[in-house]
Design a protein around this motif. Structure first.
Motif, PDB file in Angstrom:
ATOM      1  N   UNK A   1      26.377 -32.690  -8.811  1.00 39.63           N
ATOM      2  CA  UNK A   1      26.560 -31.438  -8.071  1.00 39.63           C
ATOM      3  C   UNK A   1      25.295 -31.204  -7.431  1.00 39.63           C
ATOM      4  N   UNK A   2      25.422 -30.177  -6.506  1.00 43.32           N
ATOM      5  CA  UNK A   2      24.277 -29.926  -5.968  1.00 43.32           C
ATOM      6  C   UNK A   2      24.242 -28.296  -5.706  1.00 43.32           C
ATOM      7  N   UNK A   3      23.027 -27.713  -5.457  1.00 41.23           N
ATOM      8  CA  UNK A   3      22.874 -26.276  -5.216  1.00 41.23           C
ATOM      9  C   UNK A   3      21.868 -25.954  -4.426  1.00 41.23           C
ATOM     10  N   UNK A   4      22.390 -25.459  -3.240  1.00 43.45           N
ATOM     11  CA  UNK A   4      21.552 -25.097  -2.069  1.00 43.45           C
ATOM     12  C   UNK A   4      20.954 -23.702  -2.265  1.00 43.45           C
TER      13      UNK A   4
ATOM     14  N   UNK B   1      29.826 -32.345  -6.087  1.00 39.57           N
ATOM     15  CA  UNK B   1      29.906 -33.342  -4.922  1.00 39.57           C
ATOM     16  C   UNK B   1      30.998 -34.245  -4.973  1.00 39.57           C
ATOM     17  N   UNK B   2      30.622 -34.889  -6.186  1.00 42.91           N
ATOM     18  CA  UNK B   2      31.743 -36.024  -6.511  1.00 42.91           C
ATOM     19  C   UNK B   2      31.593 -36.374  -8.124  1.00 42.91           C
ATOM     20  N   UNK B   3      32.945 -36.902  -8.619  1.00 47.26           N
ATOM     21  CA  UNK B   3      32.665 -37.419  -9.914  1.00 47.26           C
ATOM     22  C   UNK B   3      33.664 -38.482 -10.268  1.00 47.26           C
ATOM     23  N   UNK B   4      33.527 -39.258 -11.211  1.00 44.63           N
ATOM     24  CA  UNK B   4      34.188 -40.323 -11.692  1.00 44.63           C
ATOM     25  C   UNK B   4      34.942 -39.727 -12.980  1.00 44.63           C
ATOM     26  N   UNK B   5      36.080 -39.894 -12.848  1.00 38.51           N
ATOM     27  CA  UNK B   5      36.761 -39.200 -13.922  1.00 38.51           C
ATOM     28  C   UNK B   5      37.077 -40.277 -15.229  1.00 38.51           C
ATOM     29  N   UNK B   6      37.959 -40.047 -16.256  1.00 37.94           N
ATOM     30  CA  UNK B   6      38.137 -40.748 -17.269  1.00 37.94           C
ATOM     31  C   UNK B   6      38.793 -42.079 -17.147  1.00 37.94           C
TER      32      UNK B   6
ATOM     33  N   UNK C   1      37.993 -41.614  -8.759  1.00 37.83           N
ATOM     34  CA  UNK C   1      36.606 -40.913  -8.007  1.00 37.83           C
ATOM     35  C   UNK C   1      37.169 -39.768  -7.240  1.00 37.83           C
ATOM     36  N   UNK C   2      36.350 -38.698  -7.124  1.00 40.38           N
ATOM     37  CA  UNK C   2      36.579 -37.644  -6.221  1.00 40.38           C
ATOM     38  C   UNK C   2      35.536 -37.456  -5.686  1.00 40.38           C
TER      39      UNK C   2
ATOM     40  N   UNK D   1      28.937 -40.196   1.266  1.00 40.55           N
ATOM     41  CA  UNK D   1      28.559 -40.385  -0.158  1.00 40.55           C
ATOM     42  C   UNK D   1      29.439 -41.358  -1.091  1.00 40.55           C
ATOM     43  N   UNK D   2      28.801 -42.181  -1.647  1.00 41.34           N
ATOM     44  CA  UNK D   2      29.644 -43.055  -2.714  1.00 41.34           C
ATOM     45  C   UNK D   2      28.947 -42.926  -4.187  1.00 41.34           C
ATOM     46  N   UNK D   3      29.981 -42.607  -5.034  1.00 43.63           N
ATOM     47  CA  UNK D   3      29.579 -42.474  -6.435  1.00 43.63           C
ATOM     48  C   UNK D   3      29.859 -43.730  -7.229  1.00 43.63           C
ATOM     49  N   UNK D   4      28.873 -44.181  -8.014  1.00 40.49           N
ATOM     50  CA  UNK D   4      29.092 -45.159  -8.835  1.00 40.49           C
ATOM     51  C   UNK D   4      28.389 -45.231 -10.315  1.00 40.49           C
TER      52      UNK D   4
END
Length: 115
Positions: free
Chosen positions: A37-40, A48-53, A57-58, A67-70
């Motif tokens: 997550x991010x907070x300005x 921002x992004x997540x990896x689900x169960x 990815x979202x 952006x790429x989450x891993x």
């Protein structure tokens, strides 16, 4: 107890890249959702992004394609590769873990995009 510690933030010029890391400790179960997550300043914290169960990815529309989450489950690490950074990406970025009905947060790492 679960602890999350972010690192990798800093000052970067527009168009630059950063890689955020989140180190987890404690009892991390295989079934969880983890994300960033991010907070300005003056704004709400947003996903921002997540990896689900299921490993899906979202990404928020604002970061798709940039952006790429891993994650590395063995090392209990979560990453966020951020490319083509823009001033509007300036925020404090937080690592998040949801497991067994409990949400955990890191302390945040500051990302500033400025020339």
């Amino acid at each position: 107890q679960v602890q999350l510690v972010e690192s990798g933030g800093g000052l970067v010029q527009p168009g630059g890249s950063l890689r955020l890391s989140c180190a987890a400790s404690g009892s991390i179960f295989s079934i969880n959702t983890r994300g960033w997550y991010r907070q300005a300043p003056g704004k709400e914290r947003v996903l921002v992004a997540y990896i689900g169960v299921a490993g899906n990815t979202y990404y928020a529309d604002s970061v798709k394609g940039r952006f790429t989450i891993s994650s590395d489950n063995v090392k209990k690490m979560l990453y966020l590769q951020m490319n083509s950074l823009a001033p509007e990406d300036t925020a404090t970025y937080y690592c998040n873990l949801l497991q067994r009905g409990t949400t955990y947060w890191g302390q945040g790492t500051q990302v500033t995009v400025s020339s």
